[in-house]
Design a protein around this motif. Structure first.
Motif, PDB file in Angstrom:
ATOM      1  N   TYR A  79      64.594 117.986  48.126  1.00  0.00           N
ATOM      2  CA  TYR A  79      63.251 117.419  48.095  1.00  0.00           C
ATOM      3  C   TYR A  79      62.531 117.764  46.796  1.00  0.00           C
ATOM      4  O   TYR A  79      62.842 118.749  46.131  1.00  0.00           O
ATOM      5  CB  TYR A  79      62.425 117.963  49.265  1.00  0.00           C
ATOM      6  N   LEU A  80      61.554 116.935  46.463  1.00  0.00           N
ATOM      7  CA  LEU A  80      60.617 117.261  45.396  1.00  0.00           C
ATOM      8  C   LEU A  80      59.218 116.968  45.922  1.00  0.00           C
ATOM      9  O   LEU A  80      58.858 115.800  46.094  1.00  0.00           O
ATOM     10  CB  LEU A  80      60.893 116.457  44.125  1.00  0.00           C
ATOM     11  N   GLN A  81      58.481 118.014  46.219  1.00  0.00           N
ATOM     12  CA  GLN A  81      57.100 117.865  46.638  1.00  0.00           C
ATOM     13  C   GLN A  81      56.236 117.783  45.395  1.00  0.00           C
ATOM     14  O   GLN A  81      56.268 118.678  44.550  1.00  0.00           O
ATOM     15  CB  GLN A  81      56.663 119.048  47.498  1.00  0.00           C
ATOM     16  N   MET A  82      55.474 116.710  45.284  1.00  0.00           N
ATOM     17  CA  MET A  82      54.647 116.478  44.096  1.00  0.00           C
ATOM     18  C   MET A  82      53.190 116.404  44.519  1.00  0.00           C
ATOM     19  O   MET A  82      52.809 115.507  45.281  1.00  0.00           O
ATOM     20  CB  MET A  82      55.078 115.182  43.404  1.00  0.00           C
ATOM     21  N   ASN A  83      52.402 117.341  44.051  1.00  0.00           N
ATOM     22  CA  ASN A  83      50.973 117.388  44.348  1.00  0.00           C
ATOM     23  C   ASN A  83      50.170 117.215  43.069  1.00  0.00           C
ATOM     24  O   ASN A  83      50.701 117.347  41.961  1.00  0.00           O
ATOM     25  CB  ASN A  83      50.618 118.723  45.001  1.00  0.00           C
ATOM     26  N   SER A  84      48.906 116.922  43.213  1.00  0.00           N
ATOM     27  CA  SER A  84      47.997 116.767  42.066  1.00  0.00           C
ATOM     28  C   SER A  84      48.611 115.853  41.008  1.00  0.00           C
ATOM     29  O   SER A  84      48.629 116.173  39.815  1.00  0.00           O
ATOM     30  CB  SER A  84      47.671 118.136  41.455  1.00  0.00           C
ATOM     31  N   LEU A  85      49.092 114.729  41.445  1.00  0.00           N
ATOM     32  CA  LEU A  85      49.780 113.806  40.543  1.00  0.00           C
ATOM     33  C   LEU A  85      48.844 113.270  39.479  1.00  0.00           C
ATOM     34  O   LEU A  85      47.642 113.041  39.725  1.00  0.00           O
ATOM     35  CB  LEU A  85      50.413 112.673  41.341  1.00  0.00           C
ATOM     36  N   LYS A  86      49.415 113.058  38.302  1.00  0.00           N
ATOM     37  CA  LYS A  86      48.683 112.549  37.143  1.00  0.00           C
ATOM     38  C   LYS A  86      49.317 111.245  36.678  1.00  0.00           C
ATOM     39  O   LYS A  86      50.526 111.036  36.911  1.00  0.00           O
ATOM     40  CB  LYS A  86      48.734 113.569  36.006  1.00  0.00           C
ATOM     41  N   PRO A  87      48.568 110.404  35.992  1.00  0.00           N
ATOM     42  CA  PRO A  87      49.164 109.156  35.476  1.00  0.00           C
ATOM     43  C   PRO A  87      50.394 109.409  34.608  1.00  0.00           C
ATOM     44  O   PRO A  87      51.338 108.601  34.631  1.00  0.00           O
ATOM     45  CB  PRO A  87      48.023 108.537  34.668  1.00  0.00           C
ATOM     46  N   GLU A  88      50.427 110.517  33.890  1.00  0.00           N
ATOM     47  CA  GLU A  88      51.578 110.814  33.039  1.00  0.00           C
ATOM     48  C   GLU A  88      52.817 111.220  33.835  1.00  0.00           C
ATOM     49  O   GLU A  88      53.893 111.399  33.250  1.00  0.00           O
ATOM     50  CB  GLU A  88      51.238 111.902  32.011  1.00  0.00           C
ATOM     51  N   ASP A  89      52.699 111.365  35.141  1.00  0.00           N
ATOM     52  CA  ASP A  89      53.868 111.605  35.989  1.00  0.00           C
ATOM     53  C   ASP A  89      54.578 110.298  36.355  1.00  0.00           C
ATOM     54  O   ASP A  89      55.646 110.338  36.978  1.00  0.00           O
ATOM     55  CB  ASP A  89      53.458 112.320  37.276  1.00  0.00           C
ATOM     56  N   THR A  90      54.001 109.181  35.984  1.00  0.00           N
ATOM     57  CA  THR A  90      54.621 107.887  36.264  1.00  0.00           C
ATOM     58  C   THR A  90      55.974 107.783  35.599  1.00  0.00           C
ATOM     59  O   THR A  90      56.100 107.995  34.381  1.00  0.00           O
ATOM     60  CB  THR A  90      53.718 106.747  35.780  1.00  0.00           C
ATOM     61  N   ALA A  91      57.005 107.495  36.389  1.00  0.00           N
ATOM     62  CA  ALA A  91      58.376 107.442  35.881  1.00  0.00           C
ATOM     63  C   ALA A  91      59.303 107.035  37.017  1.00  0.00           C
ATOM     64  O   ALA A  91      58.896 106.991  38.185  1.00  0.00           O
ATOM     65  CB  ALA A  91      58.805 108.805  35.343  1.00  0.00           C
ATOM     66  N   VAL A  92      60.547 106.765  36.649  1.00  0.00           N
ATOM     67  CA  VAL A  92      61.612 106.667  37.640  1.00  0.00           C
ATOM     68  C   VAL A  92      62.183 108.070  37.810  1.00  0.00           C
ATOM     69  O   VAL A  92      62.535 108.725  36.817  1.00  0.00           O
ATOM     70  CB  VAL A  92      62.709 105.684  37.215  1.00  0.00           C
ATOM     71  N   TYR A  93      62.251 108.531  39.050  1.00  0.00           N
ATOM     72  CA  TYR A  93      62.739 109.874  39.349  1.00  0.00           C
ATOM     73  C   TYR A  93      64.160 109.782  39.901  1.00  0.00           C
ATOM     74  O   TYR A  93      64.435 108.987  40.807  1.00  0.00           O
ATOM     75  CB  TYR A  93      61.814 110.552  40.358  1.00  0.00           C
ATOM     76  N   TYR A  94      65.024 110.618  39.344  1.00  0.00           N
ATOM     77  CA  TYR A  94      66.442 110.613  39.696  1.00  0.00           C
ATOM     78  C   TYR A  94      66.842 111.968  40.263  1.00  0.00           C
ATOM     79  O   TYR A  94      66.449 113.018  39.750  1.00  0.00           O
ATOM     80  CB  TYR A  94      67.301 110.337  38.471  1.00  0.00           C
ATOM     81  N   CYS A  95      67.695 111.907  41.252  1.00  0.00           N
ATOM     82  CA  CYS A  95      68.336 113.099  41.788  1.00  0.00           C
ATOM     83  C   CYS A  95      69.691 113.256  41.097  1.00  0.00           C
ATOM     84  O   CYS A  95      70.360 112.255  40.795  1.00  0.00           O
ATOM     85  CB  CYS A  95      68.523 112.918  43.298  1.00  0.00           C
ATOM     86  N   ARG A  96      70.066 114.486  40.860  1.00  0.00           N
ATOM     87  CA  ARG A  96      71.327 114.733  40.154  1.00  0.00           C
ATOM     88  C   ARG A  96      72.029 115.954  40.727  1.00  0.00           C
ATOM     89  O   ARG A  96      71.390 116.969  41.004  1.00  0.00           O
ATOM     90  CB  ARG A  96      71.064 114.971  38.669  1.00  0.00           C
ATOM     91  N   SER A  97      73.340 115.836  40.875  1.00  0.00           N
ATOM     92  CA  SER A  97      74.181 117.019  41.056  1.00  0.00           C
ATOM     93  C   SER A  97      74.520 117.505  39.661  1.00  0.00           C
ATOM     94  O   SER A  97      75.363 116.905  38.969  1.00  0.00           O
ATOM     95  CB  SER A  97      75.457 116.692  41.833  1.00  0.00           C
ATOM     96  N   VAL A  98      73.826 118.545  39.221  1.00  0.00           N
ATOM     97  CA  VAL A  98      74.054 119.067  37.881  1.00  0.00           C
ATOM     98  C   VAL A  98      75.471 119.598  37.756  1.00  0.00           C
ATOM     99  O   VAL A  98      76.131 119.430  36.735  1.00  0.00           O
ATOM    100  CB  VAL A  98      73.020 120.162  37.564  1.00  0.00           C
ATOM    101  N   SER A  99      75.948 120.211  38.830  1.00  0.00           N
ATOM    102  CA  SER A  99      77.280 120.823  38.796  1.00  0.00           C
ATOM    103  C   SER A  99      78.376 119.796  38.554  1.00  0.00           C
ATOM    104  O   SER A  99      79.361 120.086  37.867  1.00  0.00           O
ATOM    105  CB  SER A  99      77.544 121.551  40.114  1.00  0.00           C
ATOM    106  N   ARG A 100      78.199 118.603  39.137  1.00  0.00           N
ATOM    107  CA  ARG A 100      79.261 117.609  39.066  1.00  0.00           C
ATOM    108  C   ARG A 100      78.828 116.345  38.339  1.00  0.00           C
ATOM    109  O   ARG A 100      79.608 115.398  38.257  1.00  0.00           O
ATOM    110  CB  ARG A 100      79.747 117.291  40.483  1.00  0.00           C
TER     111      ARG A 100
END
Length: 113
Positions: A79-100
């Motif tokens: 999960y990613l809990q995002m609070n106090s969001l700002k306009p500069e947080d606008t983006a496409v958010y991706y999940c990643r397995s860093v290990s693989r």
């Protein structure tokens, strides 16, 4: 076959909150370093937060105190809990397995001012 499926994105006003989810299959998240990344229009993809196999978390300075990465091993979900969001947080958010080095398809987050 590894799949990382993000959900929870959307349109929110500045100051609002969203919780992103990344449901994993084909891997066990507790055995992988997992991360959330984002890419805004015209910008390079950047790391937002990671969580290690031991549960240690790391957040980029711009989101510290506002965002929090976590995982539910029983649900094999990050999960990613995002609070106090700002306009500069606008983006496409991706999940990643860093290990693989597996990536999800991304979920759009738009923060209006």
């Amino acid at each position: 076959q590894v799949q990382l499926v993000e959900s929870g994105g959307g349109l929110v006003q500045a100051g609002g909150s969203l919780r992103l989810s990344c449901a994993a299959s084909g891997i066990t998240i507790s055995r992988n370093v997992m991360g959330w990344y984002r890419q805004a229009p015209g910008k390079q993809r950047e790391m937002v937060a990671t969580i290690s196999t031991s549960g240690y978390t790391n957040h980029v300075d711009s989101v510290k105190g506002r965002f929090a990465i976590s995982r539910d091993n029983a649900k094999n979900t990050v999960y990613l809990q995002m609070n106090s969001l700002k306009p500069e947080d606008t983006a496409v958010y991706y999940c990643r397995s860093v290990s693989r080095d597996y990536w999800g398809q991304g979920t759009q987050v738009t923060v209006s001012s």
